[in-house]
Design an enzyme around this catalytic site. Sequence first.
Site, PDB file in Angstrom:
ATOM      1  N   LYS A  55       1.606   1.408   7.431  1.00  0.00           N
ATOM      2  CA  LYS A  55       1.558   1.778   6.015  1.00  0.00           C
ATOM      3  C   LYS A  55       2.423   3.008   5.763  1.00  0.00           C
ATOM      4  CE  LYS A  55      -2.966  -0.325   5.421  1.00  0.00           C
ATOM      5  NZ  LYS A  55      -4.428  -0.136   5.467  1.00  0.00           N
ATOM      6  N   GLN A  99      -8.981   4.455   6.087  1.00  0.00           N
ATOM      7  CA  GLN A  99      -8.901   3.255   6.914  1.00  0.00           C
ATOM      8  C   GLN A  99     -10.295   2.865   7.425  1.00  0.00           C
ATOM      9  OE1 GLN A  99      -5.955   1.452   7.411  1.00  0.00           O
ATOM     10  NE2 GLN A  99      -7.320  -0.055   8.318  1.00  0.00           N
ATOM     11  N   ASP A 122      -6.840   0.935  -2.866  1.00  0.00           N
ATOM     12  CA  ASP A 122      -7.380  -0.219  -2.127  1.00  0.00           C
ATOM     13  C   ASP A 122      -8.320  -1.054  -3.005  1.00  0.00           C
ATOM     14  OD1 ASP A 122      -6.252  -0.412   0.360  1.00  0.00           O
ATOM     15  OD2 ASP A 122      -7.711   0.888   1.356  1.00  0.00           O
TER      16      ASP A 122
END
Length: 304
Positions: A55, A99, A122
């Site tokens: 990412k 994460q 997200d």
Amino acid sequence: MGQARILDGKALAQTIRTEVAEGVRQIEAQGNRPPGLAAVLVGDDPASRTYVTMKGKACREAGFHSVQVEMPEDTSQEELLDKVRGLNADPSIHGILVQLPLPAHIDEMTVVRGILPEKDVDGLHPVNAGNLVIGLPGFVPCTPLGVRELLMRSGIETAGRFTVVLGRSNLVGKPLALLLARKGKGGDATVCLCHSRTSDLASICRQADILIAAIGRAHFVKGDMVKPGASVIDVGINRIDDPSAKRGYRLVGDVDYAAAEKVAGAITPVPGGVGPLTIAMLLRNTLESALAAAGQHSAVTPKG
Ligand code: NAP
């Protein structure tokens, strides 16, 4: 010989990343900050580290301001929340991703709730999940967004099509079903959301014009579960042992590709299908957030 059209997610992801990079040039040319994405990694899970590294690389290639925050495995929940609060307050950061999975002593939803919904690129914050349900603008999780983008840009009509989604996770199946059922472009599908308690799954799959598998079971969808001519989207990423492979394993999807491609009209490969689109959509969500911060968009995608 297979007959299905192969849907090249890798190439589409590259196109989207190029579009995002152009968006970054424009936003900077207008005197605004570049989009900033902070990825927070707690502990040292090798798979999570790989995702965060990928990412970060994609961010830098697109011209983003990229921050990687690494915290040790024994970080307390309060320390992590403090870090998130700092990123919430940082005007150079437009997107925050923590994460997952987090170490067992940290409650994931408490941390997700700690992220400002405007920076939750997200799309996991309950406010964003609720906006998706109601049809209000908000961030949508990146993998479902990527699937919709792939369908739209491949010219696969969703309106009125019987669409079966296998898997009901908060990350993939559930938001994807909601997204495809929304009113408007890329939506209006007739969606059937299936899971491990669904009866007669094979016969439901066989009726699908669009069949999307997101269950995490290698080769679960067999050729005889696919309606001739259907579009098959394989979200699954599963490791299977393969002594002949360099690492001793290879990645396969939830669909028995060799069998399904003989029946389907279009199909995504694994790897190279949905996977690359997830990062591309993360970049696009973060660009949208930066645009919103610069007052250039009234709201982030999608509307419906
Ligand atoms: P998850 O949280 O484990 O959810 C799996 C879902 O599949 C659950 O709803 C489960 O049903 C259902 N399921 C499991 N076995 C089933 C069966 N035999 N028949 C019908 N339904 C079944 O997984 P996830 O996070 O959604 O991920 C799904 C897959 O997508 C994984 O392979 C993951 O690696 C992959 N993935 C890929 C990307 C990407 O970028 N391409 C991103 C995220 C995830 P219940 O709810 O009844 O338990």
